[in-house]
Scaffold this motif. Structure first.
Motif, PDB file in Angstrom:
ATOM      1  N   UNK A 218      -7.951   3.115   2.548  1.00 20.10           N
ATOM      2  CA  UNK A 218      -8.845   3.917   3.384  1.00 20.10           C
ATOM      3  C   UNK A 218      -9.200   3.096   4.613  1.00 20.10           C
ATOM      4  N   UNK A 219      -8.599   3.444   5.727  1.00 13.61           N
ATOM      5  CA  UNK A 219      -8.775   2.736   6.998  1.00 13.61           C
ATOM      6  C   UNK A 219      -9.965   3.362   7.736  1.00 13.61           C
ATOM      7  N   UNK A 220     -11.048   2.587   7.880  1.00 19.31           N
ATOM      8  CA  UNK A 220     -12.275   3.114   8.469  1.00 19.31           C
ATOM      9  C   UNK A 220     -12.386   2.857   9.964  1.00 19.31           C
ATOM     10  N   UNK A 221     -11.296   2.442  10.608  1.00 18.48           N
ATOM     11  CA  UNK A 221     -11.370   2.057  12.021  1.00 18.48           C
ATOM     12  C   UNK A 221     -11.686   3.230  12.947  1.00 18.48           C
ATOM     13  N   UNK A 222     -11.442   4.479  12.505  1.00 17.29           N
ATOM     14  CA  UNK A 222     -11.795   5.632  13.328  1.00 17.29           C
ATOM     15  C   UNK A 222     -13.294   5.934  13.275  1.00 17.29           C
ATOM     16  N   UNK A 223     -13.990   5.347  12.299  1.00 18.87           N
ATOM     17  CA  UNK A 223     -15.436   5.542  12.179  1.00 18.87           C
ATOM     18  C   UNK A 223     -16.127   4.408  12.931  1.00 18.87           C
ATOM     19  N   UNK A 224     -16.078   4.501  14.260  1.00 21.90           N
ATOM     20  CA  UNK A 224     -16.456   3.379  15.110  1.00 21.90           C
ATOM     21  C   UNK A 224     -17.614   3.694  16.048  1.00 21.90           C
TER      22      UNK A 224
ATOM     23  N   UNK B 281       0.848  -1.191   0.000  1.00 19.53           N
ATOM     24  CA  UNK B 281       0.000   0.000   0.000  1.00 19.53           C
ATOM     25  C   UNK B 281       0.882   1.239   0.000  1.00 19.53           C
ATOM     26  N   UNK B 282       0.516   2.249  -0.802  1.00 13.68           N
ATOM     27  CA  UNK B 282       1.288   3.489  -0.856  1.00 13.68           C
ATOM     28  C   UNK B 282       1.061   4.351   0.374  1.00 13.68           C
ATOM     29  N   UNK B 283      -0.177   4.812   0.544  1.00 10.54           N
ATOM     30  CA  UNK B 283      -0.551   5.646   1.688  1.00 10.54           C
ATOM     31  C   UNK B 283      -1.750   5.051   2.406  1.00 10.54           C
ATOM     32  N   UNK B 284      -1.824   5.300   3.708  1.00 12.24           N
ATOM     33  CA  UNK B 284      -2.976   4.909   4.508  1.00 12.24           C
ATOM     34  C   UNK B 284      -3.642   6.178   5.027  1.00 12.24           C
ATOM     35  N   UNK B 285      -4.909   6.355   4.669  1.00 12.85           N
ATOM     36  CA  UNK B 285      -5.695   7.484   5.173  1.00 12.85           C
ATOM     37  C   UNK B 285      -6.711   6.952   6.167  1.00 12.85           C
ATOM     38  N   UNK B 286      -6.839   7.621   7.321  1.00 14.16           N
ATOM     39  CA  UNK B 286      -7.756   7.164   8.378  1.00 14.16           C
ATOM     40  C   UNK B 286      -8.786   8.263   8.669  1.00 14.16           C
ATOM     41  N   UNK B 287      -9.807   8.366   7.829  1.00 16.73           N
ATOM     42  CA  UNK B 287     -10.821   9.402   8.029  1.00 16.73           C
ATOM     43  C   UNK B 287     -11.709   9.071   9.220  1.00 16.73           C
ATOM     44  N   UNK B 288     -12.350  10.109   9.762  1.00 16.16           N
ATOM     45  CA  UNK B 288     -13.202   9.941  10.931  1.00 16.16           C
ATOM     46  C   UNK B 288     -14.667  10.242  10.643  1.00 16.16           C
ATOM     47  N   UNK B 289     -15.018  10.532   9.393  1.00 15.56           N
ATOM     48  CA  UNK B 289     -16.393  10.853   9.051  1.00 15.56           C
ATOM     49  C   UNK B 289     -16.622  10.565   7.578  1.00 15.56           C
ATOM     50  N   UNK B 290     -17.889  10.511   7.203  1.00 12.73           N
ATOM     51  CA  UNK B 290     -18.227  10.328   5.788  1.00 12.73           C
ATOM     52  C   UNK B 290     -17.664  11.467   4.949  1.00 12.73           C
TER      53      UNK B 290
ATOM     54  N   UNK C 197     -25.233   2.982  12.406  1.00 13.65           N
ATOM     55  CA  UNK C 197     -23.851   2.861  12.853  1.00 13.65           C
ATOM     56  C   UNK C 197     -22.878   3.241  11.754  1.00 13.65           C
ATOM     57  N   UNK C 198     -21.681   3.656  12.167  1.00  7.41           N
ATOM     58  CA  UNK C 198     -20.617   3.868  11.207  1.00  7.41           C
ATOM     59  C   UNK C 198     -20.006   2.526  10.805  1.00  7.41           C
ATOM     60  N   UNK C 199     -19.372   2.506   9.639  1.00 11.55           N
ATOM     61  CA  UNK C 199     -18.927   1.240   9.052  1.00 11.55           C
ATOM     62  C   UNK C 199     -17.755   0.616   9.787  1.00 11.55           C
TER      63      UNK C 199
END
Length: 408
Positions: free
Chosen positions: A81-87, A33-42, A101-103
């Motif tokens: 796209x790491x969705x673990x912050x959308x918890x 993987x090149x970059x990992x982005x960890x967004x917190x919202x849609x 719920x968030x994904x």
């Protein structure tokens, strides 16, 4: 396709608070993987995908990373796209039996929240730590599919972000919705190849007051078939009907009953009378209940068929030396093969039998070398239509490229 230039990195870095270089632990089925982005919202997911689209970068979504080796490896993964912050569980309307719920929320955490009101989402946690989004994207299901179907039957609303960063919503707090694509059902089992799921809305069920498991040893596929038919066509209303048959041990067939104590006791008693003196009742599930039969490094298969084909499918699995576990009550079984060299011939045999009984045999999880040696998905009806849907949702084929059937 553009590589991760400084401009592309700068664009991604500005989309959410946490963006970092990908490491070995972020690889998707062996693909770096090149970059990992960890967004917190849609909204932040939308910004990530807009930036990726502007620089023609491929994107692979990740929930909790429990099933990244399922399906095929992506052809590339510029951005994870790491969705673990959308918890977060966004809303629990207990009076309406609905949860939003968030994904990135773990399924177990969601169950803890709704369980406080005596409710549950009737979706099994087949892999420990699984997220809501990952469970939807892989169409994971377990024993409770007999009672309530799979997640596609419980999902009543969904929010996704398209490849171009546009947010789309479908469904809502009423079960019946019409017009256009059934967006939620399209997303389920698509491995993130159409859009990134960010939020989901489900209908819930009450928690059963008690549960009882009625277990019976089985020693022949014909016996499995006969007992399954007796339970399915009987009057005991089972919540689950599961076979567990290790390659080197005896098989067991287990029926689950849940509900009010008096009713469950009567139904379990009726089941024992129907199944015979060897049947036993427990208030705890048997070992392995609700999990897949394969271990790391083994090959896991999903075998489906009509109920009349269960005998032949189980027999074929036994013949090729596979451990079998799954729902004979709805013709969804899982098999584990330990030796990579045995997989091509075993898969061909099982695929032939499943196809004859209106089902399929799919490689769910396997070492990369095995995936390279076999057709993971097998024949798929409607593949041309699926390709057209992919073209509509992701015309540049940048979302989870190659992970899904037919290289979608």
């Amino acid at each position: 396709m553009e590589t991760l230039t400084g401009t592309a990195r700068d664009a991604l870095t500005s989309t959410c608070e946490e963006v970092r270089d990908g490491g070995p632990g972020d690889a998707v089925d062996g693909v770096p993987v090149g970059l990992v982005a960890r967004p917190a919202s849609t909204g932040q997911v939308a910004e990530v995908l807009k930036a990726a689209a502007a620089h023609r970068l491929t994107v692979v979504p990740r929930g909790r990373g429990t099933k990244l080796t399922w399906g095929l490896p992506p052809t590339s993964a510029d951005v994870l796209v790491d969705l673990s912050a959308m918890d977060q569980v966004l809303d629990h309307a207990a009076g309406d039996l609905i949860v939003e719920t968030q994904a990135g929320t773990r399924l177990a955490d969601l169950q803890d929240v709704v369980g406080q009101a005596g409710q549950r989402l009737v979706v099994d946690e087949t892999v420990p730590g699984a997220s809501i989004g990952g469970s939807l994207s892989t169409n994971a299901s377990g024993p409770n599919r007999v009672l309530a179907g799979t997640a596609r039957d419980l999902l009543i609303g969904v929010t996704v972000v398209r490849a171009d960063g546009v947010v789309a919503k479908a469904g809502g707090r009423v079960v019946k919705n019409v017009a256009g694509y059934d967006l939620g059902k399209l997303m389920i089992g698509a491995f993130g190849s159409l859009a990134v799921i960010t939020e989901a809305l489900f209908r819930l069920h009450p928690l059963p007051e008690v549960q009882r498991w009625v277990t019976l040893p089985v020693d022949a596929p014909g016996r499995v078939h006969d007992l399954t038919q007796a339970v399915v066509h009987g009057q005991t209303v089972p919540g689950a009907l599961e076979l567990d048959w290790p390659v080197d041990g005896a098989g067991t067939l287990t029926v689950l009953y849940g509900g009010k104590a008096a009713g469950v006791q009567a139904r379990a008693g009726a089941a024992v009378s129907m199944l015979g003196a060897d049947a036993s009742v427990s208030d705890e599930p048997p070992a392995g209940w609700g999990t897949y039969p394969w271990r790391p490094g083994e090959t896991g298969l999903k075998l489906t068929c009509v109920l009349s084909g269960v005998r032949d499918v189980v027999a074929a699995a036994r013949e090729v030396g596979a451990t079998v576990r799954g729902s004979t009550g709805c013709g969804v079984l899982y098999a584990a093969l330990g030796r990579p060299d045995d997989v091509p011939e075993a898969l061909a045999r099982l695929r032939d039998v499943c196809t004859r009984h209106q089902g399929s045999a799919v490689v769910v999880d396997a070492p990369v070398a095995v995936k390279q040696a076999v057709d993971v998905w097998g024949p798929v009806h409607g593949l041309d239509l699926m390709r057209r849907v992919k073209d509509q949702f992701d015309p540049d084929h940048r979302l989870a490229p190659g992970r899904f059937v037919g290289g979608i």
